[in-house]
Design an enzyme around this catalytic site. Structure first.
Site, PDB file in Angstrom:
ATOM      1  N   GLU A   1      -6.241  36.366 -30.597  1.00 57.21           N
ATOM      2  CA  GLU A   1      -5.963  35.450 -29.507  1.00 57.21           C
ATOM      3  C   GLU A   1      -5.746  34.017 -30.013  1.00 57.21           C
ATOM      4  O   GLU A   1      -6.578  33.461 -30.739  1.00 57.21           O
ATOM      5  CB  GLU A   1      -7.126  35.463 -28.508  1.00 57.21           C
ATOM      6  N   SER A  51      -0.207  35.661 -24.044  1.00 51.34           N
ATOM      7  CA  SER A  51      -0.592  36.926 -24.659  1.00 51.34           C
ATOM      8  C   SER A  51       0.388  38.045 -24.323  1.00 51.34           C
ATOM      9  O   SER A  51       0.732  38.850 -25.190  1.00 51.34           O
ATOM     10  CB  SER A  51      -2.005  37.316 -24.207  1.00 51.34           C
ATOM     11  N   HIS A  89     -10.592  31.676 -26.813  1.00 54.38           N
ATOM     12  CA  HIS A  89      -9.938  31.409 -25.531  1.00 54.38           C
ATOM     13  C   HIS A  89     -10.836  30.459 -24.754  1.00 54.38           C
ATOM     14  O   HIS A  89     -12.060  30.598 -24.761  1.00 54.38           O
ATOM     15  CB  HIS A  89      -9.748  32.723 -24.753  1.00 54.38           C
ATOM     16  N   ASP A 112      -1.206  36.489 -31.202  1.00 52.90           N
ATOM     17  CA  ASP A 112      -0.329  36.702 -30.051  1.00 52.90           C
ATOM     18  C   ASP A 112       0.522  35.466 -29.780  1.00 52.90           C
ATOM     19  O   ASP A 112       1.685  35.559 -29.410  1.00 52.90           O
ATOM     20  CB  ASP A 112      -1.130  37.104 -28.803  1.00 52.90           C
ATOM     21  N   HIS A 113      -0.056  34.280 -30.021  1.00 46.94           N
ATOM     22  CA  HIS A 113       0.647  33.003 -29.820  1.00 46.94           C
ATOM     23  C   HIS A 113      -0.265  31.906 -30.328  1.00 46.94           C
ATOM     24  O   HIS A 113      -1.381  32.170 -30.790  1.00 46.94           O
ATOM     25  CB  HIS A 113       0.987  32.782 -28.339  1.00 46.94           C
TER      26      HIS A 113
END
Length: 654
Positions: free
Chosen positions: A295, A334, A450, A504-505
C-alpha cells in the site's frame, strides 16, 4: 406595492436567502484557500483574479442546480394559501439540508487536497460507500476536522433556518404575474446553470488554464467538483475517451505493434490482442506465484530508489532478485494498481475495471489464466474485501478463495483498515506452507501504510518522533515484509515460488505539473526460487509485470495483456509507461512524455531530472502511439474483447 413586486418578493425571498448564505460561505472558503493555505502556488500561477471571478461563476452554477426547481415551483404555489405555508416549511428544510451538504463537502476539502492535491472528485463519493472504514479513519486522523464540522454546520445552517423562518409570508402572490414570470425565471435559472450563451454549458475545462491541477480546481467549489465527477463518470462509464480522434482499427494496430509479439502469435480476430506468450524460462514444473501489493509505497520512501532510509529490508531483498529502478504506477489509487498488476489493463479516464459493471465476470486476470492451468488462486487481505468492490471483481474473474479481516483469529493488532501487516503475512505464510504440491497463486494486499498510519507499538525504531506518520508506517510495513521473507526463505515453498513485491501507487501524488511523473515512480522486485539478481533500469510500467511474471514462472500461455515480457526485451529499446492523473493521462516512452487533457491538444515534454521540460520538436508518431494506447482501454472494455477465449482448454500442471 404592485402585484409584480409582491409576487417577486413572496416567491423569491427564501431562494435569495439561500443563495446569499451559500455564496458568502463558498467565497469565504475560496478566499481562505487562495490567501492562506495555497498562497504560494496561487502567486506562482499568476491567476488570482481569474480564480476569484471564475469561482463566483461556478458558485452561481451550483446554486442554480440546487434552486431552479424550488424557484419555479414557488411561482405556482405562492398564490394558494392552503398549501403555501406548508411549502415554505418544506422549502426551508430542503435549503438547510442542502447547505449542510455543501458545507460538509467544503470543510472536507483541505484534507482531500492534502491527500490528492485537487478538490474532491469521484473518489470522494466512492469513499462514502464504505462508512465503517472511512469513519474509523476520520476519527483517528481527522478528528479536528470532524469537530470543526460539528460546530460550523449547525451554526451556519441554524442561522439560515432562522432567516428563512422570518421570511415566511402569507400567500399574497398574483397568479397571473406568476404565470407571466415563469418563462422569465426559467430563462434566468437555465442561464445560471449554463453560465453562457454558447452552444455548450460551462464545465471545468474553462478554468483549466495552468499546469497546476490543484490551482485550476480552486476556481470551482467542491460541491460542483463532486457533481461534475459523478455526472462524467455515469455518462462515460467504461467508454470514457476525450483525448483526441484516431481510427479504432489503426489504434489497435499500433498497440499490437508496440507489444513486441510476432504477428503469427496473435490468435483471435475477435480478441485483437490475444496472443501466445512463450516463457523466457522453460521449466518442467512452473513456479507458484505470490504478488505482494504494498500500500502507497512511493519511490521517495525507498532507499534503493534514492528515497529516505525507511526500507532496509526491501533494500536488502533488492540485491537478491530482479529489481526495477525505473518503474511507474498507472494511477493514484489501489484499484488502479490492482487493475494494472492483476489484469495488465491500461488506465483510462473512467473508473478502474475493478468497479465497472461489465468487467465483473469474463474479464481477463492472471488468476483466471492460472486457475485454468490447475492453480489454486486466492486473495489475502487484512481488511474487508468488499472495499472498492474487490471481492466481487476477484470472485467473478478467477479467484477461488478470499481471506479477509473476519477470518483472522486473535490478530496481534487491528487498526482502522484491518489487521496489521504482520498478521497478514503470518496468515499468508500459514496458507502457503499448507499448499503442498498443489500449485498456487495468491495476491497479498497490505494496508498498514494508510492514513491514519496505525501499527503495533514497540515494533520499530521510529523515524519520526510522532508515531502516526507516513514515514513510520512505511518503516513498519518494511519491517513486516522483512519478517515474512525471513520465514519464506526457510519454508517448504520457497524453492517453488516466484514472489513479486510491488507498490499499488504512491502515498500522495501531487505537484504543480500537469502530471507529476516523479510521484508515479514505485518499487518492484521479483525474487524467490532461482531468480538471478539483476537491476532493470529501462522505463517500465505496472502492466509489464503480468507477462514478465508468467515468463519467469515458466508458463506458456495465451492471453490479451499488452504489457512487455521484460525478461526478453532488449534493455536498449526504450520502455513505456502510462499514468492516469485524475482526467489527465501521460504516456512516457524513454524520456519523452505526451500528456493528454480532456478536449485539449496534446502536449509534449521531456522528462529530465525528475521534471517535465517543454520539448521544442514535436513527435507526431509518438503522439499517435500514445493516443492509440489511451484508446485501447475504452475500446476493449466496450467490445468485451479483453478476455480469454470461451471454452478454451488448457493444459494443467500437477
Amino acid at each position: 406595492m404592485s402585484n409584480l413586486t409582491q409576487t417577486l418578493r413572496v416567491s423569491l425571498a427564501q431562494h435569495a436567502l439561500f443563495a446569499s448564505f451559500t455564496l458568502l460561505f463558498l467565497s469565504s472558503m475560496r478566499a481562505a484557500y487562495v490567501f492562506i493555505f495555497y498562497a504560494d502556488r496561487v502567486q506562482a500561477s499568476g491567476d488570482l483574479l481569474f480564480i476569484l471571478t471564475q469561482g463566483l461563476r461556478f458558485d452561481i452554477i451550483t446554486i442554480g442546480f440546487g434552486a431552479t426547481l424550488p424557484i419555479l415551483l414557488s411561482l405556482f404555489v405562492s398564490p394558494f394559501s392552503l398549501i403555501w405555508r406548508g411549502w415554505q416549511r418544506l422549502q426551508a428544510a430542503y435549503y438547510v439540508a442542502l447547505l449542510a451538504i455543501i458545507i460538509f463537502i467544503e470543510l472536507s476539502t483541505p484534507s482531500f487536497i492534502a491527500q490528492f492535491d485537487t478538490r474532491p472528485n469521484i473518489l470522494f463519493v466512492e469513499y462514502l460507500k464504505y462508512p465503517k472504514e472511512v469513519f474509523a479513519m476520520l476519527i483517528k486522523a481527522y478528528l479536528g476536522d470532524l469537530v470543526l464540522a460539528a460546530i460550523v454546520i449547525p451554526l451556519i445552517c441554524g442561522a439560515l433556518f432562522w432567516a428563512l423562518k422570518r421570511s415566511f409570508t402569507p400567500a399574497t402572490s398574483n397568479l397571473k404575474w406568476s404565470l407571466a414570470l415563469f418563462p422569465v425565471m426559467s430563462f434566468l435559472c437555465l442561464l445560471s446553470i449554463r453560465s453562457t450563451f454558447g452552444h455548450r454549458p460551462v464545465n471545468p475545462s474553462v478554468v483549466a488554464v495552468t499546469s497546476d491541477l490543484m490551482i485550476n480546481s480552486l476556481a470551482l467549489n467542491s460541491t460542483y467538483s463532486v457533481m461534475w465527477a459523478a455526472y462524467n463518470n455515469n455518462t462515460n462509464g467504461g467508454n470514457a475517451f476525450s483525448y483526441g480522434d484516431i481510427d479504432e482499427a489503426r489504434a489497435i494496430m499500433l498497440v499490437k505493434e508496440n507489444m513486441d509479439v510476432p504477428a503469427e502469435h496473435f490468435t483471435n480476430t475477435e480478441i485483437p490482442t490475444l496472443h501466445q506468450q512463450i516463457a523466457g524460462t522453460q521449466r518442467d514444473k512452473p513456479l507458484n506465484l505470490v504478488i505482494i501489493l504494498e500500500e502507497s509505497l512511493g519511490a521517495e520512501f525507498v532507499g534503493s530508489l534514492g528515497g529516505l532510509p525507511l526500507t532496509p529490508n526491501l533494500d536488502r531483498l533488492a540485491q537478491q532478485g530482479l529489481w526495477f529502478d525505473n518503474l511507474y504506477a498507472t494511477g493514484t489509487r489501489s484499484v488502479r494498481g490492482i487493475e494494472a498488476v492483476i489484469t495488465g489493463f491500461t488506465p483510462t479516464t473512467s473508473r478502474s475495471v475493478v468497479k465497472l459493471e461489465r468487467s465483473q465476470s469474463g474479464f481477463f486476470t492472471i488468476a483466471e489464466l492460472l486457475k485454468n492451468q490447475g492453480y489454486d488462486t486466492s486473495f489475502i487481505y487484512g481488511g474487508e474485501a468488499h472495499f472498492d468492490n474487490m471481492s466481487s471483481f476477484f470472485m467473478g474473474n478467477g479467484f477461488q478463495n478470499i481471506t479477509q479481516q473476519k477470518d483472522f483469529v486473535d490478530p496481534k493488532f487491528t487498526g482502522s483498515w484491518g489487521v496489521s501487516d504482520e498478521d497478514l503475512f503470518n496468515m499468508a505464510h500459514d496458507q502457503f506452507s499448507r499448499a503442498g504440491d498443489k500449485p498456487f497463486f495468491s495476491l497479498v494486499f497490505s494496508s498498514s501504510n494508510h492514513t491514519p498510519f496505525e501499527y503495533p507499538e514497540n515494533t520499530i525504531e521510529q523515524y519520526d518522533t510522532e508515531k502516526a506518520t507516513v514515514n513510520n508506517a512505511v518503516k513498519y510495513a518494511d519491517h513486516a515484509l522483512g519478517v515474512f521473507f525471513e520465514k519464506a526463505q526457510k519454508s517448504n515453498y520457497w524453492d517453488n515460488t516466484l514472489f513479486l513485491v510491488i507498490a499499488d501507487h504512491n502515498s500522495r501524488v501531487a505537484g504543480t505539473e500537469l502530471v507529476p511523473v516523479k510521484r508515479f515512480h514505485i518499487p518492484a522486485l521479483f525474487l524467490g526460487a532461482d531468480i538471478t539478481p539483476q537491476r532493470y533500469t529501462t522505463v517500465a510500467s505496472q502492466i509489464d509485470m503480468l507477462p514478465t511474471a508468467l515468463s519467469l514462472m515458466g508458463i506458456n500461455s495465451e492471453h490479451p495483456a499488452i504489457g512487455h515480457d521484460l525478461t526478453q526485451r532488449p534493455t536498449k529499446k526504450p520502455g513505456r509507461a502510462m499514468m492516469q492523473y485524475h482526467e489527465t493521462q501521460a504516456y512516457m516512452e524513454g524520456d519523452n512524455v505526451i500528456i493528454f487533457e480532456p478536449n485539449k491538444e496534446a502536449q509534449q515534454f521531456a522528462y529530465r531530472n525528475e521534471a517535465l521540460v517543454e520539448r521544442g520538436q514535436y513527435d507526431a508518431a509518438l503522439k499517435e502511439r500514445a493516443l492509440a494506447h489511451a484508446k485501447f482501454g475504452p475500446i476493449s472494455y466496450r467490445d468485451g474483447s479483453y478476455r480469454l477465449p470461451k471454452q478454451k482448454t488448457y493444459r494443467k500442471h500437477n
